[in-house]
Design a protein around this motif. Structure first.
Motif, PDB file in Angstrom:
ATOM      1  N   VAL A  80       0.842  -1.204   0.000  1.00 52.46           N
ATOM      2  CA  VAL A  80       0.000   0.000   0.000  1.00 52.46           C
ATOM      3  C   VAL A  80       0.877   1.254   0.000  1.00 52.46           C
ATOM      4  N   ILE A  81       1.940   1.262   0.809  1.00 45.94           N
ATOM      5  CA  ILE A  81       2.850   2.407   0.855  1.00 45.94           C
ATOM      6  C   ILE A  81       3.517   2.612  -0.504  1.00 45.94           C
ATOM      7  N   ILE A  82       3.975   1.525  -1.117  1.00 44.72           N
ATOM      8  CA  ILE A  82       4.611   1.596  -2.428  1.00 44.72           C
ATOM      9  C   ILE A  82       3.616   2.096  -3.480  1.00 44.72           C
ATOM     10  N   ALA A  83       2.372   1.644  -3.406  1.00 43.34           N
ATOM     11  CA  ALA A  83       1.346   2.098  -4.354  1.00 43.34           C
ATOM     12  C   ALA A  83       1.108   3.599  -4.230  1.00 43.34           C
ATOM     13  N   LEU A  84       1.068   4.097  -3.010  1.00 40.48           N
ATOM     14  CA  LEU A  84       0.874   5.534  -2.815  1.00 40.48           C
ATOM     15  C   LEU A  84       2.068   6.331  -3.348  1.00 40.48           C
ATOM     16  N   LEU A  85       3.277   5.845  -3.097  1.00 38.71           N
ATOM     17  CA  LEU A  85       4.467   6.531  -3.603  1.00 38.71           C
ATOM     18  C   LEU A  85       4.510   6.548  -5.127  1.00 38.71           C
ATOM     19  N   TRP A  86       4.209   5.399  -5.748  1.00 40.73           N
ATOM     20  CA  TRP A  86       4.181   5.353  -7.213  1.00 40.73           C
ATOM     21  C   TRP A  86       3.082   6.250  -7.768  1.00 40.73           C
ATOM     22  N   GLY A  87       1.955   6.349  -7.079  1.00 42.21           N
ATOM     23  CA  GLY A  87       0.879   7.234  -7.518  1.00 42.21           C
ATOM     24  C   GLY A  87       1.323   8.688  -7.552  1.00 42.21           C
ATOM     25  N   LEU A  88       2.069   9.104  -6.526  1.00 41.08           N
ATOM     26  CA  LEU A  88       2.586  10.468  -6.509  1.00 41.08           C
ATOM     27  C   LEU A  88       3.615  10.689  -7.619  1.00 41.08           C
ATOM     28  N   VAL A  89       4.506   9.709  -7.816  1.00 42.45           N
ATOM     29  CA  VAL A  89       5.528   9.824  -8.856  1.00 42.45           C
ATOM     30  C   VAL A  89       4.888   9.896 -10.237  1.00 42.45           C
ATOM     31  N   PHE A  90       3.967   8.968 -10.522  1.00 42.77           N
ATOM     32  CA  PHE A  90       3.321   8.967 -11.837  1.00 42.77           C
ATOM     33  C   PHE A  90       2.451  10.206 -12.037  1.00 42.77           C
ATOM     34  N   GLY A  91       1.816  10.688 -10.975  1.00 37.10           N
ATOM     35  CA  GLY A  91       1.033  11.915 -11.079  1.00 37.10           C
ATOM     36  C   GLY A  91       1.911  13.103 -11.426  1.00 37.10           C
ATOM     37  N   PHE A  92       3.082  13.188 -10.781  1.00 36.79           N
ATOM     38  CA  PHE A  92       4.023  14.258 -11.094  1.00 36.79           C
ATOM     39  C   PHE A  92       4.503  14.149 -12.540  1.00 36.79           C
ATOM     40  N   LEU A  93       4.826  12.932 -12.978  1.00 37.91           N
ATOM     41  CA  LEU A  93       5.301  12.747 -14.352  1.00 37.91           C
ATOM     42  C   LEU A  93       4.223  13.089 -15.379  1.00 37.91           C
ATOM     43  N   ARG A  94       2.992  12.664 -15.126  1.00 34.59           N
ATOM     44  CA  ARG A  94       1.903  12.950 -16.073  1.00 34.59           C
ATOM     45  C   ARG A  94       1.601  14.444 -16.148  1.00 34.59           C
ATOM     46  N   LYS A  95       1.799  15.143 -15.036  1.00 38.10           N
ATOM     47  CA  LYS A  95       1.510  16.570 -15.017  1.00 38.10           C
ATOM     48  C   LYS A  95       2.620  17.382 -15.683  1.00 38.10           C
ATOM     49  N   ASN A  96       3.862  16.997 -15.477  1.00 35.90           N
ATOM     50  CA  ASN A  96       4.985  17.812 -15.915  1.00 35.90           C
ATOM     51  C   ASN A  96       5.711  17.304 -17.152  1.00 35.90           C
ATOM     52  N   VAL A  97       5.449  16.079 -17.572  1.00 35.11           N
ATOM     53  CA  VAL A  97       6.112  15.529 -18.746  1.00 35.11           C
ATOM     54  C   VAL A  97       5.039  15.244 -19.789  1.00 35.11           C
ATOM     55  N   ASP A  98       5.198  15.810 -20.962  1.00 36.12           N
ATOM     56  CA  ASP A  98       4.217  15.632 -22.022  1.00 36.12           C
ATOM     57  C   ASP A  98       4.746  14.609 -23.027  1.00 36.12           C
ATOM     58  N   ILE A  99       4.090  13.476 -23.120  1.00 38.09           N
ATOM     59  CA  ILE A  99       4.495  12.412 -24.037  1.00 38.09           C
ATOM     60  C   ILE A  99       3.401  12.248 -25.072  1.00 38.09           C
ATOM     61  N   LYS A 100       3.780  12.322 -26.339  1.00 33.44           N
ATOM     62  CA  LYS A 100       2.819  12.169 -27.419  1.00 33.44           C
ATOM     63  C   LYS A 100       3.359  11.202 -28.453  1.00 33.44           C
ATOM     64  N   VAL A 101       2.454  10.538 -29.131  1.00 34.73           N
ATOM     65  CA  VAL A 101       2.811   9.651 -30.227  1.00 34.73           C
ATOM     66  C   VAL A 101       2.298  10.275 -31.509  1.00 34.73           C
ATOM     67  N   GLU A 102       3.167  10.354 -32.480  1.00 35.79           N
ATOM     68  CA  GLU A 102       2.810  10.962 -33.739  1.00 35.79           C
ATOM     69  C   GLU A 102       2.994   9.950 -34.856  1.00 35.79           C
ATOM     70  N   LYS A 103       2.031   9.863 -35.738  1.00 33.51           N
ATOM     71  CA  LYS A 103       2.142   8.960 -36.865  1.00 33.51           C
ATOM     72  C   LYS A 103       2.338   9.785 -38.133  1.00 33.51           C
ATOM     73  N   ARG A 104       3.393   9.472 -38.831  1.00 32.12           N
ATOM     74  CA  ARG A 104       3.677  10.176 -40.076  1.00 32.12           C
ATOM     75  C   ARG A 104       3.549   9.220 -41.240  1.00 32.12           C
ATOM     76  N   ASP A 105       2.949   9.697 -42.298  1.00 31.45           N
ATOM     77  CA  ASP A 105       2.839   8.882 -43.510  1.00 31.45           C
ATOM     78  C   ASP A 105       4.143   8.965 -44.300  1.00 31.45           C
ATOM     79  N   LYS A 106       4.445   7.868 -44.963  1.00 29.50           N
ATOM     80  CA  LYS A 106       5.645   7.859 -45.807  1.00 29.50           C
ATOM     81  C   LYS A 106       5.414   8.749 -47.021  1.00 29.50           C
ATOM     82  N   GLU A 107       6.442   9.416 -47.402  1.00 27.49           N
ATOM     83  CA  GLU A 107       6.309  10.295 -48.564  1.00 27.49           C
ATOM     84  C   GLU A 107       6.864   9.667 -49.806  1.00 27.49           C
TER      85      GLU A 107
END
Length: 107
Positions: A80-107
């Motif tokens: 439970v303690i580890i779950a709470l710590l990971w929740g805070l870490v992942f919440g911080f990462l999701r808020k401050n780190v922007d990760i996007k996937v982009e699909k490009r067509d071949k030209e």
């Protein structure tokens, strides 16, 4: 069966805390399920790696080839303690780190 409830319950705590801290929701239902399963696995592996050398978690190899993890009382508390710590870490990462996937067509 009880061990699976611990693992999935800790994953749910991590998922909900991460969403609450970041203020972002999953864009669709299957992304939410994949994220939840990833959080559950991260919680389980972290708990296993930390507490297995101490003897608080045991791995049981059954005759039919299925491996189970047995949590002790202190392992449930630590999970439970580890779950709470990971929740805070992942919440911080999701808020401050922007990760996007982009699909490009071949030209």
């Amino acid at each position: 069966m009880f061990n699976y409830l611990i693992i999935l319950g800790c994953g749910a705590m991590t998922y909900l805390l991460s969403e609450k801290c970041s203020g972002k929701n999953a864009p669709n239902w299957y992304s939410a399920i994949i994220t939840y399963l990833m959080y559950s696995m991260t919680d389980m592996m972290t708990t296993y790696i930390i507490l297995s050398p101490l003897g608080r978690i045991t791995r049981i190899d059954r005759v039919d080839g299925i491996t189970e993890i047995s949590y002790g009382n202190s392992a449930m508390f630590m999970a439970v303690i580890i779950a709470l710590l990971w929740g805070l870490v992942f919440g911080f990462l999701r808020k401050n780190v922007d990760i996007k996937v982009e699909k490009r067509d071949k030209e």
